[in-house]
Design an enzyme around this catalytic site. Sequence first.
Site, PDB file in Angstrom:
ATOM      1  N   SER A 280       0.822  -1.211   0.000  1.00  0.00           N
ATOM      2  CA  SER A 280       0.000   0.000   0.000  1.00  0.00           C
ATOM      3  C   SER A 280       0.853   1.256   0.000  1.00  0.00           C
ATOM      4  O   SER A 280       1.422   1.590  -1.021  1.00  0.00           O
ATOM      5  CB  SER A 280      -1.058   0.042   1.088  1.00  0.00           C
ATOM      6  OG  SER A 280      -2.028   1.013   0.711  1.00  0.00           O
TER       7      SER A 280
ATOM      8  N   HIS B  74       3.996  14.403   5.695  1.00  0.00           N
ATOM      9  CA  HIS B  74       3.932  15.843   5.416  1.00  0.00           C
ATOM     10  C   HIS B  74       4.586  16.563   6.590  1.00  0.00           C
ATOM     11  O   HIS B  74       4.263  16.262   7.747  1.00  0.00           O
ATOM     12  CB  HIS B  74       2.482  16.309   5.263  1.00  0.00           C
ATOM     13  CG  HIS B  74       1.697  15.449   4.322  1.00  0.00           C
ATOM     14  ND1 HIS B  74       1.752  15.598   2.952  1.00  0.00           N
ATOM     15  CD2 HIS B  74       0.883  14.406   4.550  1.00  0.00           C
ATOM     16  CE1 HIS B  74       0.965  14.694   2.383  1.00  0.00           C
ATOM     17  NE2 HIS B  74       0.441  13.945   3.333  1.00  0.00           N
TER      18      HIS B  74
ATOM     19  N   CYS C  96      -1.991  -3.497   3.306  1.00  0.00           N
ATOM     20  CA  CYS C  96      -3.041  -4.498   3.165  1.00  0.00           C
ATOM     21  C   CYS C  96      -2.466  -5.830   3.621  1.00  0.00           C
ATOM     22  O   CYS C  96      -1.251  -6.013   3.696  1.00  0.00           O
ATOM     23  CB  CYS C  96      -3.551  -4.562   1.724  1.00  0.00           C
ATOM     24  SG  CYS C  96      -2.340  -5.153   0.545  1.00  0.00           S
TER      25      CYS C  96
END
Length: 127
Positions: free
Chosen positions: A68, A73, A88
Site C-alpha cells: 500500500s 507531510h 493491506c
Amino acid sequence: MQGLHLIADLYDCRGPAALMLDAARLEVYCVDACRRHGLTVVGQLFHLFRDEHGQGAGVTGTVVLAESHLAIHTWPEIGAVTLDVYVCNFSCDNSQRAEALFAEVTQAFVPAKIERNAVRRGQLAAS
C-alpha cells in the site's frame, strides 16, 4: 482489502531539521525504512515546498508500496509532521511490519506529543 491504517499527528518535533526541510534526504530515509521493515517499494515522490523567499517550507512525500503506502507531510515552521502508513494483508499479515515502520519514522522526528490512530480496514462481517 483487509489491512491496517496507522495515522499520527506529531507535535513539537525535535529531530534533525533536514528531515523536515530536505525532500531528498527524507525520501531516502523513508524508502530505506520501508525496505528495512520488509515492505516492497514500487515508487516514490517527494516534493519540497518553498516560501516567498525561496526557502524550504516543508516536504510532502509518498512511498508507494506493493502492500500500500507511506505518506508524510512536514510543517517545520510549527514543528509538526503528519504520518500515514497503510498496509493491506491480502497475501500475508503485514501489521507488524507496519507497526515497526510507523514506530521508527515517528521516533526519527523526536516528537514531544503524538496523536495516533489505528484503523482496521476492510474487515468483512461474518455471514
